[in-house]
Design a protein around this motif. Structure first.
Motif, PDB file in Angstrom:
ATOM      1  N   THR A 265       0.549  -1.085   0.099  1.00 38.32           N
ATOM      2  CA  THR A 265       0.344   0.050   0.101  1.00 38.32           C
ATOM      3  C   THR A 265       0.962   1.039  -0.306  1.00 38.32           C
ATOM      4  O   THR A 265       0.448   2.259  -0.816  1.00 38.32           O
ATOM      5  CB  THR A 265      -1.188  -0.169   1.247  1.00 38.32           C
TER       6      THR A 265
ATOM      7  N   GLY B  10      -4.818   2.158  -0.799  1.00 39.44           N
ATOM      8  CA  GLY B  10      -5.332   1.181  -0.193  1.00 39.44           C
ATOM      9  C   GLY B  10      -6.485   0.132  -1.254  1.00 39.44           C
ATOM     10  O   GLY B  10      -6.624  -0.783  -0.568  1.00 39.44           O
TER      11      GLY B  10
ATOM     12  N   PRO C 142      -4.855  -3.877  -4.258  1.00 40.85           N
ATOM     13  CA  PRO C 142      -4.829  -4.289  -4.772  1.00 40.85           C
ATOM     14  C   PRO C 142      -3.976  -5.470  -5.205  1.00 40.85           C
ATOM     15  O   PRO C 142      -4.651  -4.927  -5.930  1.00 40.85           O
ATOM     16  CB  PRO C 142      -5.283  -5.184  -2.921  1.00 40.85           C
TER      17      PRO C 142
END
Length: 759
Positions: A406, A433, A436
Motif C-alpha cells: 500500500t 488502499g 491491492p
C-alpha cells in the motif's frame, strides 16, 4: 489469388461473432464463399459508401445467404449502417509494404512500432480505415493461440485495459487499396518512429495452421516506460531517473553498484585478481517496471541500452533470430559501456523443451559476459525460464522486483500524478488502499482512465481537475493484471449483507480479514497470522456467499477455483495448476484464495484410485501452504460439505487451522435472511416475514432466498404490472419451494462440529 470479376451484393448485418469484434473479419454463408471462389481466411474487397477490405470467414449454422455479418468498426469503415447494401468481391493477397497510423496520444506514447506491427498482423488495412489493437483470435493452432494470449497480456500490462477499446487511424498505406500486414510491413506512427523492414526474416509467413498471415506472435515488450514499464525506449523517450521508481531503489542500488564496478572500475578487480560477471536476471510481476529499472540504472552509469523483445525474436526463423541476436551482442561489446536488455526471456529459453535458439542465446550470453559486456534479462515468470540460464558464466545475479504494498502504491501514484491537477478531495492513500495487486502499469492505466473521466465531465472547463469520483469510477473498469484470469466476479456485498451467522462472521473477521488488513500488527506482536480456514456445513447455507462478502469487506483480490477444476489426467499438470494458483496469489497479494469443494481437491491420501493424482495434489497444496517460500498476505479459505473426506494433514495448525461450522439458519436467522433477500423487493403490508420464517424449518439460506424469488415470480404471473409482493404470493411460493436440507446430514455435521470445537 488472381483478380476476379465476381461480385455479390449482400445486406450488412451488425452481428459479429464473439471472436470477430473489431478485428476486420466478415462472416459469409458457405454458399456465398463458394460462389465467390473464397476459402475461410481469404481477403475480400467491400464496397459501401467507402471501399475497405476484410478477412472472410464462414458464418454460423443457420446464417442467411443474403447477409454479410460484420461489426461496428468495419461498417464504420464502409460508411454505412446496419441493413445497408455491400458489394463483396475477392481480393488478391498482397502484403502491405508500409502502413502509417495515428491515434490517441497515450497510445502513441506507450505502444512501440514493433508492438503495433504485431498487433496488426494478419489484418487487412486500407488508407483512411480505423483499426483496433485487438489481435486476430480465429487461430486453429494451439501454439499460435498461446502467443495471442501472450499478446493480450503484453498490451494490458503496457497500456492498461484501454487497449481493448482504443481505435487507430490508418493515415497512409502502400498499397492504399487494401493489403495484409505481415512481418515484412514497415509499420510506424505518423511523425514518429517506425519499424525497419524485415525482408530477410522469412517473415510475412502465415502462422502455423492459419491463412492470410494471421499473427505469429503477440505485441511488444511489457516493460520499459517511465514508472510503468512501457516500451518508449523504442520511441526514443528519455529513460526515467532512479528517483522516479519508488519501491525499486534497493534493486537500483544493487544493479548500479554491479554495472558501475564492471564498466568503470575494472582496474580494481584486476589488482584483486578477480572479475565480475555482468549477467543479471531481473524477475517480478508483469508491468512492475523491470525494464524501466534497467534503463534508469544504465543512464545513471552512462551506458547505452540495446533492447530485444524475446517473443518477437522467437517468432522469426532460427537463422534470422540468431543473426539478430549476435548483431545486438556485437554492438554491446563494442563502442563503450552498453547493456543488452532482453525482455520476457522465457520465450527464448523456456524451461520445457528449449529449442536451438536457446542454445544460441546461452552461447551469446556466455561470450558477451566473458568479453566484459552486460546482459540483463527480465521475466515475469521465472519458473518458466530454463534453470541452466542461471549458471555462473551466464546470468548468476538475480534481482527480484516485488509487488508493491500500500505504501509503495501511494508513492507510485504520487509520481504518476505529478503533472495531473488533482481536486482537493483526492486522497491518494485511499486510492492506494483500494488497489491491492496493482503494479505500476495498472496504476498508470488507472490514472489515465480517471483523467479521461475527468475530461468527459469538464469539456468546457478552463482549469479541469481530476476528482476522487473519477478515481472511483476508474476502479470499476481497471483491474490488476495479475487478476486477469480470476474466476470470481465480485458482487458489491459485505459481511453486513449476510443475515444471521454472527459468530461465524466474527471468526472469519479474525481469521481472514485481520491477517489481510493488519499484517503489521501481527508482525509487531511477533506472531504469524492464520494461514487458512475451512468452512463446512450443509449445502445452501451460505459458505460461498460468505467468501464473497469477505472479499467485499476486506478489499482483497479473490482467486476462486473449484477443487475438481485443478485435477487433470496428465501427470504433473494438477501439481502445476496448484503452483500457478499460488504464484498468482502471491503476485496479487493481499489475496483470498477460495478452494470450493476442497474435499475433491485434497481427499485423504492413500484411498484414491486415480493413479496417485490427488495424493500428489495434496502434497503440492501442503508445500504451498507452509513450504519454504513464504505465503505473505495470502489467506486460503476452503469450503466443503464433507470435512471428514479432507486429508487431516491439511487441517493441522499452519494450514487450514481454523474449522468454522456454518450451520443451517434457525428461526431468527431465517428472518434476517428473508429480510436481506427482500431488501429490493416491495412487500405489501400483509407480509409477516417473522411468521413465514417460523414455518420454514429445514430451509437453508438458499431455500429462503429462493422463496422470496418465487414469490416475486408469483406476483408477475398474476399481473405483469404488479407493484408489490403480498402474503398470498408468499403462500403460493411456499407451496412450490421445498426444504433441501437432509436432517441426517445436518445432525452428523452438528456432531462433527461439536467434536472439533476449540477448547
Amino acid at each position: 489469388m488472381a483478380e476476379s470479376d465476381l461480385t455479390l451484393t449482400l445486406t450488412a448485418n451488425l452481428r459479429p461473432a464473439a471472436l470477430d469484434g473489431r478485428r476486420g473479419i466478415v462472416r459469409l454463408h458457405p454458399e456465398v464463399l463458394t460462389a465467390l471462389g473464397l476459402r475461410p481466411g481469404d481477403p475480400v474487397r467491400l464496397t459501401g459508401r467507402r471501399v475497405t477490405a476484410g478477412i472472410a470467414a464462414r458464418a454460423d449454422t443457420g446464417a442467411s445467404t443474403a447477409l454479410l455479418y460484420a461489426d461496428d468498426l468495419l461498417l464504420g469503415n464502409l460508411g454505412v449502417r446496419d441493413g445497408a447494401q455491400i458489394a463483396v468481391a475477392p481480393l488478391p493477397v498482397t502484403g502491405a509494404r508500409r502502413v502509417t497510423l495515428t491515434g490517441p496520444v497515450e497510445i502513441v506514447a506507450a505502444v512501440s512500432p514493433e508492438m503495433l506491427r504485431l498487433a496488426l498482423l494478419g489484418k487487412m488495412v486500407t488508407a483512411g480505415d480505423d483499426v483496433s489493437l485487438l489481435p486476430q483470435d480465429v487461430l486453429p493452432d494451439a501454439a499460435v493461440r498461446s502467443l495471442v494470449a501472450a499478446a493480450r497480456r503484453s498490451l494490458a500490462n503496457t497500456v492498461g485495459y484501454a487497449w481493448t477499446s482504443a481505435l487507430l487511424t490508418v493515415v497512409d498505406a502502400d498499397p492504399a487499396g487494401g493489403a495484409l500486414v505481415t512481418m515484412d510491413t514497415v509499420v510506424g506512427w505518423e511523425h514518429g518512429a517506425a519499424t525497419r523492414g524485415d525482408t530477410d526474416a522469412g517473415a510475412g509467413r502465415s502462422a502455423p495452421g492459419t491463412r492470410a498471415g494471421t499473427p505469429a506472435s503477440g505485441p511488444g515488450p511489457v516493460d520499459g516506460s517511465d514508472l510503468t514499464g512501457g516500451p518508449e525506449a523504442a520511441a526514443g523517450a528519455d529513460p526515467p531517473s532512479v528517483d522516479e521508481l519508488p519501491g525499486l531503489r534497493a534493486q537500483a542500488r544493487e544493479l548500479t553498484e554491479l554495472l558501475d564496478l564492471g564498466f568503470h572500475h575494472r582496474e580494481v578487480l584486476d589488482r584483486l585478481g578477480t572479475a565480475v560477471a555482468l549477467g543479471v536476471l531481473v524477475t517480478g510481476p508483469a508491468g512492475s517496471g523491470k525494464a524501466a529499472l534497467v534503463r534508469a540504472v544504465a543512464a545513471a552509469v552512462r551506458a547505452r541500452v540495446e533492447v530485444i523483445w524475446a517473443p518477437e525474436l522467437a517468432a522469426l526463423t532460427n537463422d534470422v533470430a540468431a543473426r539478430r541476436l549476435r548483431e545486438a551482442a556485437t554492438r554491446v561489446r563494442t563502442g563503450g559501456p552498453a547493456v543488452l536488455l532482453v525482455t520476457d526471456v522465457e520465450a527464448l529459453v523456456p524451461a520445457e523443451q528449449p529449442g536451438p535458439l536457446a542454445t544460441v542465446f546461452r552461447q551469446v550470453v556466455a561470450e558477451t559476459v566473458r568479453a566484459g559486456g552486460a546482459i540483463v534479462a527480465t521475466t515475469g515468470r521465472p519458473e518458466s525460464v530454463d534453470p541452466a540460464l542461471r549458471a555462473p558464466d551466464l546470468l548468476p545475479v538475480q534481482i527480484a522486483v516485488p509487488l508493491p504494498d500500500t505504501a509503495l502504491r501511494q508513492e507510485q501514484l504520487t509520481v504518476l500524478t505529478r503533472r495531473t491537477p488533482l481536486a482537493e478531495d483526492v486522497r491518494l492513500d485511499e486510492v492506494a488502499g483500494r488497489t491491492p495487486g496493482f503494479v505500476a502499469a495498472d496504476l498508470a492505466a488507472l490514472v489515465r482512465e480517471a483523467g479521461v473521466r475527468a475530461a468527459l465531465r469538464q469539456k468546457s472547463a478552463e482549469t479541469p481537475t481530476v476528482a476522487m469520483a473519477d478515481f472511483t469510477a476508474a476502479l470499476e473498469v481497471v483491474r490488476p493484471t495479475s487478476m486477469a484470469a480470476s474466476t470470481l466476479e465480485l458482487a458489491t456485498v459485505t459481511l453486513e449483507d449476510v443475515g444471521d451467522l454472527v459468530e461465524v462472521k466474527q471468526t472469519l473477521t479474525e481469521s481472514v480479514l485481520w491477517p489481510l488488513n493488519y499484517p503489521d500488527t501481527f508482525a509487531r506482536l511477533g506472531v504469524k497470522p492464520p494461514r487458512g480456514v475451512l468452512l463446512y456445513g450443509p449445502p445452501g447455507c451460505g459458505k460461498t456467499y460468505l467468501v464473497t462478502a469477505l472479499a467485499g469487506t476486506g478489499r482483497a483480490n479473490v482467486l476462486s477455483v473449484k477443487g475438481a477444476e485443478l485435477l487433470s489426467k496428465w501427470v504433473g499438470e494438477s501439481e502445476r495448476a496448484v503452483r500457478e494458483l499460488f504464484r498468482r496469489a502471491r503476485e496479487a497479494a493481499p489475496t483470498l484464495v477460495f478452494l470450493d469443494e476442497v474435499d475433491a481437491l485434497a481427499p485423504v491420501r492413500g484411498q484414491a484410485t486415480d493413479g496417485g493424482t490427488t495424493d500428489r495434489v495434496v502434497a503440492a497444496l501442503l508445500t504451498e501452504l507452509d513450504g519454504v517460500e513464504d505465503l505473505r498476505n495470502v489467506v486460503v479459505v476452503g469450503a466443503t460439505n464433507r470435512p471428514d473426506l479432507v486429508d487431516p494433514a491439511l487441517l493441522r495448525p499452519g494450514r487450514l487451522e481454523r474449522l468454522v461450522y456454518v450451520p443451517p439458519p434457525d428461526a431468527a436467522g431465517r428472518v434476517e435472511i428473508l429480510q436481506a433477500a427482500a431488501r429490493q423487493v416491495p412487500l405489501a403490508d400483509d407480509v409477516d416475514l417473522a411468521g413465514v420464517a417460523e414455518s420454514l424449518d429445514g430451509f437453508s439460506a438458499a431455500d429462503c432466498a429462493a422463496l422470496v424469488r418465487e414469490a416475486a415470480l408469483a406476483a408477475m404471473r398474476e399481473s405483469m404490472t404488479a407493484a408489490t409482493v403480498t402474503g398470498a404470493h408468499l403462500a403460493t411460493a411456499r407451496g412450490r419451494v421445498r426444504p433441501s436440507l437432509d436432517p441426517a446430514q445436518v445432525a452428523w455435521l452438528a456432531a462433527y462440529a461439536e467434536q472439533h470445537a476449540p477448547g
